[in-house]
Each structure stands twice: as C-alpha cells, then as structure tokens.
Design a protein around this motif. Structure first.
Motif, PDB file in Angstrom:
ATOM      1  N   VAL A 143       0.850  -1.201   0.000  1.00 58.81           N
ATOM      2  CA  VAL A 143       0.000   0.000   0.000  1.00 58.81           C
ATOM      3  C   VAL A 143       0.879   1.242   0.000  1.00 58.81           C
ATOM      4  CG1 VAL A 143      -1.749   1.327   1.257  1.00 58.81           C
ATOM      5  CG2 VAL A 143      -1.865  -1.177   1.242  1.00 58.81           C
ATOM      6  N   MET A 144       0.533   2.213  -0.841  1.00 61.62           N
ATOM      7  CA  MET A 144       1.191   3.522  -0.860  1.00 61.62           C
ATOM      8  C   MET A 144       0.134   4.566  -0.509  1.00 61.62           C
ATOM      9  SD  MET A 144       3.533   3.013  -4.309  1.00 61.62           S
ATOM     10  CE  MET A 144       4.605   4.441  -4.067  1.00 61.62           C
ATOM     11  N   VAL A 145       0.309   5.235   0.623  1.00 59.20           N
ATOM     12  CA  VAL A 145      -0.644   6.250   1.087  1.00 59.20           C
ATOM     13  C   VAL A 145      -0.181   7.607   0.561  1.00 59.20           C
ATOM     14  CG1 VAL A 145      -1.681   7.356   3.085  1.00 59.20           C
ATOM     15  CG2 VAL A 145      -1.185   4.904   3.139  1.00 59.20           C
ATOM     16  N   CYS A 146      -1.005   8.217  -0.283  1.00 58.73           N
ATOM     17  CA  CYS A 146      -0.618   9.458  -0.974  1.00 58.73           C
ATOM     18  C   CYS A 146      -1.619  10.577  -0.717  1.00 58.73           C
ATOM     19  CB  CYS A 146      -0.494   9.204  -2.473  1.00 58.73           C
ATOM     20  SG  CYS A 146       0.591   7.843  -2.913  1.00 58.73           S
ATOM     21  N   THR A 147      -2.044  10.713   0.532  1.00 59.14           N
ATOM     22  CA  THR A 147      -3.053  11.724   0.874  1.00 59.14           C
ATOM     23  C   THR A 147      -2.444  13.041   1.334  1.00 59.14           C
ATOM     24  OG1 THR A 147      -3.228  10.683   3.059  1.00 59.14           O
ATOM     25  CG2 THR A 147      -4.854  10.053   1.413  1.00 59.14           C
ATOM     26  N   GLY A 148      -1.114  13.115   1.425  1.00 59.72           N
ATOM     27  CA  GLY A 148      -0.459  14.376   1.753  1.00 59.72           C
ATOM     28  C   GLY A 148      -0.585  14.785   3.205  1.00 59.72           C
ATOM     29  N   HIS A 149      -0.160  16.033   3.493  1.00 59.89           N
ATOM     30  CA  HIS A 149      -0.189  16.504   4.877  1.00 59.89           C
ATOM     31  C   HIS A 149      -1.182  17.636   5.101  1.00 59.89           C
ATOM     32  CE1 HIS A 149       3.253  18.552   2.792  1.00 59.89           C
ATOM     33  NE2 HIS A 149       2.625  19.612   3.233  1.00 59.89           N
ATOM     34  N   TYR A 150      -1.925  18.038   4.061  1.00 58.81           N
ATOM     35  CA  TYR A 150      -2.985  19.033   4.250  1.00 58.81           C
ATOM     36  C   TYR A 150      -4.313  18.290   4.363  1.00 58.81           C
ATOM     37  CZ  TYR A 150       0.520  22.437   2.846  1.00 58.81           C
ATOM     38  OH  TYR A 150       1.655  23.201   2.772  1.00 58.81           O
ATOM     39  N   GLN A 151      -4.585  17.766   5.555  1.00 59.78           N
ATOM     40  CA  GLN A 151      -5.756  16.908   5.718  1.00 59.78           C
ATOM     41  C   GLN A 151      -6.757  17.488   6.706  1.00 59.78           C
ATOM     42  OE1 GLN A 151      -4.516  12.809   6.436  1.00 59.78           O
ATOM     43  NE2 GLN A 151      -2.644  13.182   5.307  1.00 59.78           N
ATOM     44  N   GLU A 152      -6.335  17.650   7.960  1.00 60.00           N
ATOM     45  CA  GLU A 152      -7.238  18.137   8.990  1.00 60.00           C
ATOM     46  C   GLU A 152      -6.838  19.549   9.415  1.00 60.00           C
ATOM     47  OE1 GLU A 152      -9.917  16.679  10.155  1.00 60.00           O
ATOM     48  OE2 GLU A 152      -9.651  14.894   8.895  1.00 60.00           O
ATOM     49  N   PRO A 153      -7.738  20.526   9.277  1.00 57.38           N
ATOM     50  CA  PRO A 153      -7.402  21.893   9.701  1.00 57.38           C
ATOM     51  C   PRO A 153      -7.056  21.946  11.185  1.00 57.38           C
ATOM     52  CG  PRO A 153      -9.401  21.878   8.392  1.00 57.38           C
ATOM     53  CD  PRO A 153      -9.086  20.443   8.679  1.00 57.38           C
ATOM     54  N   TYR A 154      -6.023  22.700  11.518  1.00 55.50           N
ATOM     55  CA  TYR A 154      -5.638  22.898  12.914  1.00 55.50           C
ATOM     56  C   TYR A 154      -6.252  24.212  13.386  1.00 55.50           C
ATOM     57  CZ  TYR A 154      -2.754  23.682  17.053  1.00 55.50           C
ATOM     58  OH  TYR A 154      -2.327  23.917  18.339  1.00 55.50           O
ATOM     59  N   LEU A 155      -7.217  24.129  14.274  1.00 51.07           N
ATOM     60  CA  LEU A 155      -7.941  25.310  14.761  1.00 51.07           C
ATOM     61  C   LEU A 155      -7.841  25.352  16.283  1.00 51.07           C
ATOM     62  CD1 LEU A 155      -9.644  27.635  13.630  1.00 51.07           C
ATOM     63  CD2 LEU A 155     -11.671  26.221  13.959  1.00 51.07           C
TER      64      LEU A 155
END
Length: 546
Positions: A143-155
C-alpha cells in the motif's frame, strides 16, 4: 513478492506512484475519493468538509522547472509560476502521456487498510473501499498512502480565550476561504503569518475595510522574483550554494541569509523579524511589504483574548469592531483509514524511516508518500520517494534491518512541538533530502564523474538549478532527454516572457562560460569534499515549497 499495489489518493503523490509502479512492472490500483485527479490543487467552490482544496487566486511558490516531474518537463509556453488551473492542466498532460487514468477508481473511498491475518509472512493488506454506497474488500501486496499533509485543519480555539464564548463576529479556518467576496467592506483579523496567512491578508486588503495580521514570531519575507528577474528557486537552489552551506559555519550562513533578506527591505522596521531571533519562519510574498507600507495591512502581535467585538493583543493594544477572524493556523495530518496498530507507530513524519516507512512493521509493504516538508518542491520529493519505494517493492532495493532504521529515526527526530502545526516549520533541505533518497534508489548523479565525461553538463548541474531532471541521468529510470532538459531549462524559463522582444546586444552566454571555467577548480574540490565528507542528511532550513 509484491505485485499488486494499492495507492490511496490521485493527487501529485498518487500520480507519481502509479507511474513508478508501472515503470517497475507492478500492478497499481489507485482509489480516489473525488471524481478527478489533482488532489489539493484541484480548485472547487465546494466547502465539503471532507476535502481540502486551494483558494481561487493561488499561484505556486516554486517554479515550473523546479517542480515538474523528472521525466516530463512543463510546456515551455507555461509561465514560471503556475496558477492552479495550469498546474492541474499539467497533471492531466502527465496522466495522459503515461496512460495513468485507467488505473484510477474515481469516487471510491478507502474506508480501512488493515494487515492480513498472515501479515508477518505475507506482508499483505486488506483494503475496504466504498463506491456509491457499495463496499468491497481487496487484498494487496503493498500500500502507498498518498493523501499528503494538508488533511485536517488545525484550529486551536483553546489558545484564544473568548473566541467561542464572547466573540459575536464570524470566525473560520483558511481551509474554508475561497475568494474575497464574503469579506468585502469588513474589518478582518488574520491569525497566522505563514504563506497562506500572508497571501490572504494581501488579497483581502483590496476589498476589506481593514485587515490586521497577527504574528507571534519572526517572519522573513522573500520574493519569487530573484536577481535579474529569474525565479528565486532556480537561482538559490543549487549544488554550489548547498556546498557553501555545508562548508561555512551555520551561524555565518544564517547571517548571510538574513542580510540578503534585509537587502530587499529592513524586516525590523516593518515589525516582521529580528536577526537576533532563533525561532523564525520564511514565507514567499512579493506584495505583503507594500501592503504594510501602504497601511492596507496592519501587523499585530499575538492575540491575547477576544471580547464581543474586539481583539486584545499581548502588547495591550485593542482593535475594535472586528467582523471576521480568519485562522491561517495550518493543518495536522491523519490517516483514519489505517488501523490503530499501524497509526500508533508514527506520530509525525519524523517517526518514519526517511519520512516514508514505519520502521517497526514486520514487512516493509506500507509507504507514506508526500508527508514531508522541504525547502523546495514537495512534488519532486514525492516522486523521488515513489521511485525508491517501488524499487523496494519490486525487489531491486532493500531496506536496512529494523534496528538500524529505528536508530536512524531516533537520531534525526527533532524535539516535540507543543503546537502540532509547528511541524510545518521543520522543513528539510530540499537537496539534502532528495539526494539522500536518490542515493538509496541508486539514481543520484556524480558531479566528479560527469566532469571527466561531460564537463558542460557537470558545470550546469553544480552551478545551475538543482532541477529534477538531474535524477534521470543515471540508474534505473534513466531518461534519454534528461541532459537536454537540464541544458535548456533557462530557455524554457524565458520563453513565456518573449511576448515582446527588445534588442539587447550583450551576450550573456560568454559570461556564463567564463564563470564556469573559472569555477572549475572549485567544482573539483567541492566534488572531492562532498564525496569524502558527505553532508549530514537533513537540515532545518526554510524556503519555498509547492
């Protein structure tokens, strides 16, 4: 043996991973939640809470020659810095040229990725997907996970007393921002002065009644346009400059860097940064200094608290009648589809071997692609990661023993930051990291060897931009067009500017030739020193990033 590979996400990393799998004779299957490729860079007006996309006006802050796929240059008539529409068009060209789309399952969400019961021997994964309400179970060898690091907003609302209890105005995360229309005529406070915070402050200043920009640390601002009008990353991201950084004391290189930043404008006068600060970030923004100079953006310190209609800052000043607070406070990554036993193996990318592999897994069949912050293009770094990973899956490369990988992770791991979004500031040197992965993959070029066989190319590689084509000169995946791409990169940079040509009798090519010839002894010495005393893998410098 790995044959079938699941790829999650059809953004930059996903497209590169599909192509690299095909190059190695593997069978990729990509699952993309939306109806199209592009990931973060596919702009949409939708505010779907499950998807993050760029805002309407965004333009890349790394140039096309420094950000393209290594065997597929951007069209020469494309501008150096691309709006999201042109970047997405380039992705489509890449996908069509290498016939990638037939391997992508659109509108398909990866619900879970779990180890097979016999994982310790097979290394296989069970992947459950959902398409139009129908779930399906697949078994993959890797498996190659390619979802990046802009996923969950930090608020971080808890850090701003009163924002959700007393403040009567509107507040939102920059992820929800699309364009300026909703802010016309309003008094806006932007919290956070990263690349996004700077960009949005400038854009809002054109329509808002007033824009305040809150910053809590030192921030150095530089322009995409460098000396003589060339893209700054093509001028600064060179092996020669990298060698100087390695050679000179870090305190001296830091002073030189600050001096260069202040040669544009004095950051202390603008309240942005002090040369005495040890905690700082660097952003790209040509317009912010003028907005501060013209008063259309007002810089403020960290927010202490909010009242019903005002913001109170740490220096005791108060700004009344704030209508909207826009939090440009970054993102944190998450992989909800990964089983907990796997997620617990890494709390950030520095817990991964080379920012890719969880070192404690019994079999190296899970790779995280694109979860890396570089001083250059993440596109290039992601593609290099995918090349190395697929080589390992195909059996051409091997990982070291688990104990060595864990030791390497512990040696490089930085101190834990209280603010999760501050991980974004721990950027690694683009050349250091990309060279390191290229060495693992056996595709790093040797300047010394090229000096003996192709001096012109060697000089262009050492003194010119460290563009991605350099990693297609040798090894697996060698591309016959790499040499020409390197030697013609400046022409492609200037081509879109030639819409009105003026006469210039000077011949800059002679100057370049003599400069290279005079620098030849230094090149030889540099190549010898770098081969005998390799620079430590990563550095925490900051700079442009796509």
């Amino acid at each position: 043996m790995v044959r079938r590979v699941a790829i999650i996400g059809a953004g930059v990393g996903g497209l590169a991973s599909i192509k690299c799998c095909l190059d190695e004779g593997l069978e990729p299957t990509c699952f993309e939640r939306t109806e199209d490729i592009g990931g973060l860079w596919r702009y949409t007006d939708s505010t779907d809470s499950r998807r993050v996309s760029v805002y309407r006006s965004i333009i890349t802050n790394t140039s096309k020659e420094m950000s393209c796929f290594s065997d597929f240059p951007c069209p020469e008539d494309f501008p150096s810095y691309l709006p999201h529409s042109l970047l997405l068009e380039y992705f489509r060209m890449y996908a069509q040229h290498f016939d990638l789309l037939r391997h992508i399952h659109f509108k398909t969400t990866a619900l879970s990725v779990r180890k097979c019961p016999d994982f310790t021997t097979s290394g296989q994964w069970e992947v459950v997907t959902e398409t139009e309400g129908v779930q399906e179970l697949h078994v993959f060898d890797a498996v190659m996970v390619c979802t990046g690091h802009y996923q969950e907003p930090y608020l971080p609302l808890a850090s701003f007393p009163g924002i959700d209890t007393h403040f009567k105005g509107q507040y939102l995360h920059s992820r929800e921002y699309k364009d300026v229309e909703a802010f016309r005529g309003k008094r806006v406070l932007v919290v956070g002065i990263g690349n996004t915070g700077g960009d949005l402050s400038v854009e809002l200043s054109r329509v808002a009644a007033k824009v305040f920009l809150s910053a809590k640390g030192s921030t150095w601002v530089f322009s995409r346009v460098s000396n003589h009008g060339f893209p700054v990353d093509m001028v600064s991201t060179t092996r020669f400059n990298h060698f100087l950084d390695w050679l000179l004391p870090s305190a001296l290189t830091k002073r030189i860097r600050f001096w260069k930043f202040n040669s544009w404008f004095n950051h202390t006068n603008y309240g942005l940064a002090s040369t005495k600060s040890s905690n700082f970030k660097i952003i790209t923004n040509e317009e912010l200094p003028f907005c501060l100079l013209s008063g259309t953006v007002v810089l403020k310190p960290k927010v202490k608290e909010f009242t019903e209609s005002s913001a109170v800052f740490e220096d005791g000043t108060i700004e009344e009648n704030i209508d909207v607070v826009l939090f440009a406070t970054g993102y944190v990554f998450s992989f909800p589809f990964l089983e907990e036993s796997v997620r617990s193996l890494f709390d950030d990318n520095r817990s991964l071997y080379k920012c890719i592999f969880p070192p404690q897994l019994e079999k190296p069949t899970l790779a995280i692609i694109g979860l890396v912050q570089l001083t250059g293009s993440v596109m290039v770094g992601s593609e290099m990661q995918a090349r190395w990973v697929t080589g390992i899956f195909a059996g051409w490369n091997k990982l070291p023993p688990t104990s060595r990988m864990i030791a390497d992770v512990l040696k490089r791991k930085p101190p834990v930051k209280k603010n999760p979004s501050e991980r974004d500031n721990l950027k690694m040197s683009f050349i250091s990291y990309t060279d390191e992965i290229a060495s693992c993959a056996g595709v790093k070029p040797s300047v010394l060897k090229l000096l003996l066989t192709d001096p012109r190319l060697a000089l262009a590689i050492f003194f010119g931009p460290c563009s991605p084509y350099q990693y297609r000169l040798v090894g697996r995946g060698k591309w016959s067009g790499a040499r020409k791409a390197i030697l013609t990169q400046w022409q492609r940079t200037l081509k879109p500017l030639r819409t009105r040509v003026v006469d210039d009798s000077s011949d800059s090519s002679d100057v370049w030739l003599w400069t290279c010839l005079l620098a030849l002894p230094l090149t030889l010495a540099a190549g010898f020193l770098l081969s005998k005393y390799p620079r430590p893998g990563w550095s925490h410098q900051a700079g442009p990033q796509l």
